[in-house]
Design an enzyme around this catalytic site. Structure first.
Site, mmCIF file in Angstrom:
data_model
loop_
_atom_site.group_PDB
_atom_site.id
_atom_site.type_symbol
_atom_site.label_atom_id
_atom_site.label_comp_id
_atom_site.label_asym_id
_atom_site.label_seq_id
_atom_site.Cartn_x
_atom_site.Cartn_y
_atom_site.Cartn_z
ATOM 1 N N ASP A 1 -8.725 -1.057 -5.212
ATOM 2 C CA ASP A 1 -8.069 0.056 -5.890
ATOM 3 C C ASP A 1 -6.819 -0.385 -6.643
ATOM 4 O O ASP A 1 -6.330 0.340 -7.501
ATOM 5 C CB ASP A 1 -7.681 1.138 -4.871
ATOM 6 C CG ASP A 1 -7.021 2.352 -5.511
ATOM 7 O OD1 ASP A 1 -7.647 2.920 -6.435
ATOM 8 O OD2 ASP A 1 -5.913 2.718 -5.102
ATOM 9 N N ASP B 1 -0.960 -7.659 13.203
ATOM 10 C CA ASP B 1 0.342 -7.258 12.686
ATOM 11 C C ASP B 1 1.393 -7.843 13.610
ATOM 12 O O ASP B 1 1.653 -7.301 14.687
ATOM 13 C CB ASP B 1 0.466 -5.731 12.624
ATOM 14 C CG ASP B 1 1.714 -5.277 11.867
ATOM 15 O OD1 ASP B 1 2.702 -6.028 11.881
ATOM 16 O OD2 ASP B 1 1.694 -4.185 11.278
ATOM 17 N N GLU C 1 -1.654 -3.824 -14.021
ATOM 18 C CA GLU C 1 -2.303 -2.542 -14.293
ATOM 19 C C GLU C 1 -1.741 -1.928 -15.565
ATOM 20 O O GLU C 1 -0.558 -2.099 -15.859
ATOM 21 C CB GLU C 1 -2.097 -1.597 -13.099
ATOM 22 C CG GLU C 1 -2.743 -2.116 -11.828
ATOM 23 C CD GLU C 1 -2.506 -1.216 -10.615
ATOM 24 O OE1 GLU C 1 -1.749 -0.227 -10.753
ATOM 25 O OE2 GLU C 1 -3.066 -1.492 -9.540
ATOM 26 N N ILE D 1 -0.567 3.578 7.558
ATOM 27 C CA ILE D 1 -1.900 3.727 6.975
ATOM 28 C C ILE D 1 -2.930 2.911 7.743
ATOM 29 O O ILE D 1 -4.002 3.413 8.106
ATOM 30 C CB ILE D 1 -1.879 3.319 5.486
ATOM 31 C CG1 ILE D 1 -1.021 4.314 4.697
ATOM 32 C CG2 ILE D 1 -3.292 3.273 4.904
ATOM 33 C CD1 ILE D 1 -0.790 3.934 3.246
ATOM 34 N N HIS E 1 -6.342 2.688 -9.168
ATOM 35 C CA HIS E 1 -5.136 2.965 -8.381
ATOM 36 C C HIS E 1 -5.061 4.458 -8.027
ATOM 37 O O HIS E 1 -4.137 5.167 -8.414
ATOM 38 C CB HIS E 1 -3.885 2.545 -9.138
ATOM 39 C CG HIS E 1 -2.714 2.254 -8.248
ATOM 40 N ND1 HIS E 1 -1.793 1.285 -8.500
ATOM 41 C CD2 HIS E 1 -2.308 2.826 -7.073
ATOM 42 C CE1 HIS E 1 -0.881 1.255 -7.560
ATOM 43 N NE2 HIS E 1 -1.178 2.188 -6.670
ATOM 44 N N LEU E 2 -6.044 4.894 -7.250
ATOM 45 C CA LEU E 2 -6.174 6.310 -6.910
ATOM 46 C C LEU E 2 -5.667 6.650 -5.514
ATOM 47 O O LEU E 2 -5.943 7.732 -5.000
ATOM 48 C CB LEU E 2 -7.653 6.730 -7.012
ATOM 49 C CG LEU E 2 -8.323 6.558 -8.375
ATOM 50 C CD1 LEU E 2 -9.772 7.032 -8.313
ATOM 51 C CD2 LEU E 2 -7.562 7.316 -9.452
ATOM 52 N N GLY E 3 -4.899 5.746 -4.907
ATOM 53 C CA GLY E 3 -4.474 5.947 -3.527
ATOM 54 C C GLY E 3 -3.801 7.276 -3.253
ATOM 55 O O GLY E 3 -3.959 7.852 -2.183
ATOM 56 N N ALA E 4 -3.064 7.793 -4.225
ATOM 57 C CA ALA E 4 -2.336 9.059 -4.024
ATOM 58 C C ALA E 4 -2.998 10.226 -4.745
ATOM 59 O O ALA E 4 -2.457 11.334 -4.751
ATOM 60 C CB ALA E 4 -0.899 8.914 -4.512
ATOM 61 N N CYS F 1 -6.722 -1.337 -0.745
ATOM 62 C CA CYS F 1 -6.207 -0.084 -1.324
ATOM 63 C C CYS F 1 -4.710 0.012 -1.093
ATOM 64 O O CYS F 1 -4.154 1.112 -1.047
ATOM 65 C CB CYS F 1 -6.925 1.118 -0.710
ATOM 66 S SG CYS F 1 -8.678 1.211 -1.087
ATOM 67 N N ARG G 1 -1.643 -2.799 -2.097
ATOM 68 C CA ARG G 1 -0.836 -3.279 -3.218
ATOM 69 C C ARG G 1 -1.589 -4.387 -3.940
ATOM 70 O O ARG G 1 -2.221 -5.244 -3.318
ATOM 71 C CB ARG G 1 0.514 -3.821 -2.725
ATOM 72 C CG ARG G 1 1.367 -2.801 -1.983
ATOM 73 C CD ARG G 1 1.916 -1.737 -2.920
ATOM 74 N NE ARG G 1 2.707 -0.732 -2.212
ATOM 75 C CZ ARG G 1 4.019 -0.817 -2.044
ATOM 76 N NH1 ARG G 1 4.682 -1.858 -2.494
ATOM 77 N NH2 ARG G 1 4.678 0.136 -1.407
#
Length: 528
Positions: free
Chosen positions: A259, A174, A264, A155, A282-285, A233, A235
């Site tokens: 997000d 990273d 939650e 991502i 939590h609209l990531g998907a 967006c 975790r």
């Protein structure tokens, strides 16, 4: 003709249901609207169950579905699935980890743009309050801004590519990728986290684990430039919410786009009281395309699992125990632990993993390599690595996996050696098994030791001079860290390696003070 029974416990896209209906070897039972207690009777003779977040795969579910071959979690998260419990009953757990990638990427861009232009607030001002006041809503452009991307995986890398299209200056952090993964797409790569903290906008895309929980806290926010914009967006909990709240309240953080939350549903979260934050539940998907992909992939995986063809993205698939002697299984578990330990001792982009075997275990070195790879990549891959896709994940990251069968050892009946090479250095660990279940690490980079691969481990390398053990013990005592075991190894070069097992988690401050001791050559910390 006997059919495979697949129970759909939660709602998935209609096309996923159609795939199940069209297979003449599958009997699909749609139970998404069924009471969860009644569901337990339905799964008793099922081959596979497809679930989402609405169905808890707990002890009652597992007890009722003992005949299940597999459970497909239609989505990424498996927090509602008792994976160890499933493993005990031989139920394979699979997820669908990549179907919502683009949805998560585009939501990140949505939050980024919304924060820069304060879009939700200007919308509310006109739409709900019916106020036309253009001068109130001056925002900022993305062009020319420096974006820091923490985690440049599936991502994060796509967020970086899209941000480049907005003519942003993108920099990636990273430590577990090769720099070329960033530089090849025109993104700068850094190993200095302060470079990220100096950015105008910061977005995080890492797995949630002990290294990443709260990785942006009060100290990190203090180092950021005034008016920074923060996006999460990924975790909940990657940003310390108390620190984020204070940063937003003071204006140090000008805006945030969030997000995901620690707890939650987050309807009572104090972040919602602020007027400089964009939030979503939590609209990531939550795109139609993503739900289509999830439904289709979940159905296809369920059919393959029911027929015994394959177990894509299996999170707990064991080696077929009917094809290996009983003595091999403990070595597989130990190999995974060693890979995990080596990756924690040598935190840098991994170049290669080599697994060698001596004695009877040498014949099974390929199976060992799979388990070692899962352990070595577990921390950096989150939920995405398993026994099925370990080779694929390693290949995708440019990591070479090698195996070697060596002559029998004159000292140990069986000996496994893992050599992990990174951009910075090499870690080589050898381990054996005493009896049927006593695992022991016997060598670390040429230092003979006798250590069980378990617990909180400090690995302290130093020049072999008097007084070091006392200094280390005193320092740990000052930090209220109790030593449970202290194992010392020496080499011929005048160096020593102490493997110190302690009773509690060791913080960064303690490790930094150990590293500052005059005799210290290096110090690392691992938890197994």
């Amino acid at each position: 003709m006997e059919k495979f029974k697949i129970v759909v416990c939660d709602h998935i896209h209609e096309e996923g249901l159609n795939i199940l209906r069209r297979d003449d070897k599958v009997e699909m039972i749609f139970a998404a609207d069924m009471d969860k207690t009644a569901l337990l009777d339905v799964i008793k003779d099922a081959d596979v169950a497809i679930t989402r977040s609405s169905t808890d795969v707990d002890d009652k579910f597992i007890e009722a579905g003992r005949g299940l071959k597999a459970i497909v979690r239609a989505g990424v998260g498996v927090d509602n699935v008792d994976i160890p419990g499933c493993s005990k009953e031989g139920i394979i757990v699979m997820n669908v980890p990549t179907a919502n990638t683009i949805a998560a990427v585009e939501l990140t861009m949505t939050h980024m743009l919304s924060c820069m232009r304060m879009f939700p607030y200007s919308h509310d001002h006109l739409k709900n309050q019916r106020v036309w006041k253009r001068e109130k809503w001056y925002g900022y452009e993305l062009k020319g801004k420096k974006l820091g991307v923490i985690g440049f995986g599936n991502i994060g890398s796509r967020v970086g590519i899209r941000s480049k299209a907005f003519e942003m200056d993108v920099i990636a952090y990273d430590p577990y990728i090769h720099p070329s993964k960033a530089t090849d797409v025109g993104v700068k790569y850094t190993t200095n986290f302060d470079d990220i903290l100096a950015c105008d906008i910061i977005t995080i895309h890492t797995p949630k684990n002990k290294e990443t929980i709260g990785m942006i806290n009060t100290d990190e926010i203090a180092k950021m430039k005034d008016g920074v914009v923060l996006i999460n967006c990924a975790r909940g909990g990657l940003y310390d919410e108390d620190a984020l709240y204070e940063g937003l309240k003071s204006g140090k953080v000008r805006f945030a786009g969030i997000d995901v939350f620690n707890k939650e549903p987050a309807i009572d979260n104090k972040l919602l009281d602020l007027d400089n934050i964009c939030v979503s539940p939590h609209l990531g998907a939550n795109t139609f395309e993503s739900q289509y992909n999830i439904g289709v992939e979940a159905a296809q995986q369920a059919i393959e699992a029911a027929k015994g063809i394959a177990y894509p993205h299996a999170l707990n698939l064991p080696i077929d125990e009917t094809k290996i002697p009983a003595f091999v299984k403990p070595f597989l578990e130990m190999g995974q632990k060693i890979g995990f330990l080596a990756s924690q001792m040598n935190k840098a982009p991994i170049v290669s993993i080599k697994v060698s075997g001596r004695g009877d275990i040498a014949e099974y070195v390929n199976s060992l390599a799979t388990f070692v790879t899962v352990g070595a990549l577990a921390e950096i891959s989150g939920d995405t690595i398993n026994y099925v896709n370990a080779d694929f994940v390693a290949s995708e990251r440019g990591i070479k996996i090698e195996t070697e069968e060596l002559p029998a050892s004159t000292v140990y009946k069986n000996l496994v050696t893992v050599k992990l090479t990174t951009d910075k250095n090499v870690i080589e660990i050898s381990a054996t098994m005493f009896g049927d279940d006593v695992q022991r690490i016997v060598d670390i980079n040429g230092f003979g030791v006798d250590v069980e691969p378990k617990g909180n481990m400090i690995l302290f390398k130093n020049t072999d001079v008097p007084g070091v053990i006392g200094q280390v013990g005193t320092l740990l005592a000052a930090h209220e860290v109790n030593i449970a075991d202290f194992r010392l190894g020496r080499n011929k070069s005048g160096e020593a390696l102490a493997v110190i097992i302690v009773d509690s988690v060791v913080n960064d401050k303690t490790l930094k003070e150990l590293a500052a001791l005059k005799a210290c050559i290096s110090v690392s910390y691992a938890r197994i």
